[in-house]
Design a protein around this motif. Structure first.
Motif, PDB file in Angstrom:
ATOM      1  N   ALA A 184      38.277  -5.250   8.650  1.00 13.32           N
ATOM      2  CA  ALA A 184      38.085  -5.425   7.201  1.00 13.32           C
ATOM      3  C   ALA A 184      36.954  -6.400   6.925  1.00 13.32           C
ATOM      4  N   ARG A 185      36.912  -7.482   7.665  1.00 16.35           N
ATOM      5  CA  ARG A 185      35.845  -8.473   7.488  1.00 16.35           C
ATOM      6  C   ARG A 185      34.488  -7.882   7.841  1.00 16.35           C
ATOM      7  N   GLU A 186      34.420  -7.120   8.932  1.00 23.77           N
ATOM      8  CA  GLU A 186      33.155  -6.541   9.374  1.00 23.77           C
ATOM      9  C   GLU A 186      32.672  -5.463   8.401  1.00 23.77           C
ATOM     10  N   PHE A 187      33.568  -4.658   7.889  1.00 23.26           N
ATOM     11  CA  PHE A 187      33.167  -3.648   6.903  1.00 23.26           C
ATOM     12  C   PHE A 187      32.689  -4.312   5.615  1.00 23.26           C
ATOM     13  N   ALA A 188      33.334  -5.407   5.221  1.00 16.73           N
ATOM     14  CA  ALA A 188      32.895  -6.148   4.027  1.00 16.73           C
ATOM     15  C   ALA A 188      31.495  -6.734   4.215  1.00 16.73           C
ATOM     16  N   ALA A 189      31.109  -6.986   5.473  1.00 16.61           N
ATOM     17  CA  ALA A 189      29.771  -7.512   5.774  1.00 16.61           C
ATOM     18  C   ALA A 189      28.718  -6.407   5.788  1.00 16.61           C
ATOM     19  N   GLY A 190      29.145  -5.154   5.628  1.00 17.70           N
ATOM     20  CA  GLY A 190      28.195  -4.056   5.528  1.00 17.70           C
ATOM     21  C   GLY A 190      28.053  -3.158   6.738  1.00 17.70           C
ATOM     22  N   THR A 191      28.806  -3.417   7.792  1.00 13.90           N
ATOM     23  CA  THR A 191      28.733  -2.553   8.972  1.00 13.90           C
ATOM     24  C   THR A 191      29.366  -1.208   8.616  1.00 13.90           C
ATOM     25  N   PRO A 192      28.653  -0.093   8.865  1.00 18.25           N
ATOM     26  CA  PRO A 192      29.182   1.214   8.455  1.00 18.25           C
ATOM     27  C   PRO A 192      30.280   1.768   9.356  1.00 18.25           C
ATOM     28  N   GLN A 193      30.295   1.373  10.637  1.00 22.04           N
ATOM     29  CA  GLN A 193      31.310   1.884  11.551  1.00 22.04           C
ATOM     30  C   GLN A 193      31.467   0.932  12.723  1.00 22.04           C
ATOM     31  N   VAL A 194      32.658   0.941  13.307  1.00 24.35           N
ATOM     32  CA  VAL A 194      32.971   0.104  14.454  1.00 24.35           C
ATOM     33  C   VAL A 194      33.659   0.983  15.493  1.00 24.35           C
ATOM     34  N   TYR A 195      33.311   0.756  16.754  1.00 21.90           N
ATOM     35  CA  TYR A 195      33.854   1.519  17.867  1.00 21.90           C
ATOM     36  C   TYR A 195      34.888   0.707  18.644  1.00 21.90           C
ATOM     37  N   ALA A 196      35.805   1.416  19.279  1.00 24.07           N
ATOM     38  CA  ALA A 196      36.654   0.862  20.330  1.00 24.07           C
ATOM     39  C   ALA A 196      36.416   1.747  21.544  1.00 24.07           C
ATOM     40  N   VAL A 197      36.179   1.131  22.690  1.00 16.87           N
ATOM     41  CA  VAL A 197      35.970   1.883  23.931  1.00 16.87           C
ATOM     42  C   VAL A 197      37.055   1.467  24.910  1.00 16.87           C
ATOM     43  N   VAL A 198      37.686   2.478  25.513  1.00 16.03           N
ATOM     44  CA  VAL A 198      38.888   2.244  26.308  1.00 16.03           C
ATOM     45  C   VAL A 198      38.757   2.981  27.632  1.00 16.03           C
TER      46      VAL A 198
END
Length: 181
Positions: free
Chosen positions: A127-141
Motif C-alpha cells: 500500500a505504501r509503495e503504490f501510494a508512492a507511485g509504483t505501478p506494480q510490485v513482484y514477488a519471486v519464489v
C-alpha cells in the motif's frame, strides 16, 4: 527506525543489538528457510555472521533513502521479531544491476509461521509503495515453496508462471500485483 506499523506489527530497521543479531542468526542459519534463498553465504554457520548479513543489507539500501529496505517484522504485543520483510529493486539477469522492477519478499522464523504476519506486513508495504507511485510490485519464489506462493496469492498477486528475468537467470515462480488491482 520504524518504517510503518499495522494492527499487530511494527516494521523497522534491523539493528546491531544482541537480540536482533541473535534473531538474524536464528532465522538465516535454518535450512528450512535458506533452502529457498539463493543468497551467497547462507545458511549462516557462525553467530558472528549475523553482523555481516546486517552490513550487506545496510549497504544494499544505503542509497534508497528509506523507501526500500530489509526490515525486521516485530510483533507489537511481544516485541519478538517474527522475521524479515524485503522491498527492493530486483537485480537483473547479471544478478548485480538493479532493474526498475520492485520486489516484495518475506522470510519468517518457523515459530512465526501460520499467524498471517508475512501477509499483514507485505500488504502494508505494498500500500505504501503504490501510494508512492509504483505501478506494480513482484514477488519471486523458488519453485516448490508453497507457503510463500500462498502468501503471494493472499496478497492478491497474480501468478505469471516461471520466469528467469532476475537474480542471474534463476528460475523463479513470479507473481505480480498492480496498483490498480
Amino acid at each position: 527506525m520504524t518504517v510503518l506499523t499495522t494492527e499487530r506489527l511494527v516494521l523497522r530497521d534491523w539493528t546491531d543489538t544482541p537480540a536482533d543479531l541473535d534473531r538474524i542468526f536464528d532465522i538465516y542459519s535454518r535450512t528450512e528457510i535458506t533452502r529457498w534463498l539463493a543468497a551467497s553465504g547462507l545458511p549462516l554457520t557462525d553467530p558472528a555472521q549475523a553482523r555481516d548479513r546486517l552490513a550487506i543489507w545496510r549497504k544494499r539500501h544505503a542509497g534508497h533513502g528509506g523507501r526500500y529496505g530489509t526490515w525486521a517484522i516485530e510483533v507489537r504485543d511481544t516485541g519478538r521479531v517474527a522475521g524479515t520483510l524485503i522491498l527492493k529493486p530486483l537485480p537483473g539477469a547479471d544478478d548485480v544491476t538493479e532493474t526498475d522492477d520492485i520486489e516484495v519478499g518475506w522470510h519468517l522464523h518457523p515459530d512465526s509461521w501460520g499467524h498471517g504476519y508475512a501477509t499483514e506486513a507485505a500488504s502494508a508495504v505494498l500500500a505504501r509503495e503504490f501510494a508512492a507511485g509504483t505501478p506494480q510490485v513482484y514477488a519471486v519464489v523458488s519453485p516448490g515453496n508453497e507457503a510463500s506462493m500462498g502468501v503471494a496469492r493472499r496478497l492478491g498477486m497474480t501468478h505469471l508462471g516461471q520466469r528467469t528475468d532476475w537474480y542471474g537467470g534463476e528460475v523463479l515462480e513470479t507473481f505480480v500485483r498492480r496498483a490498480d488491482a
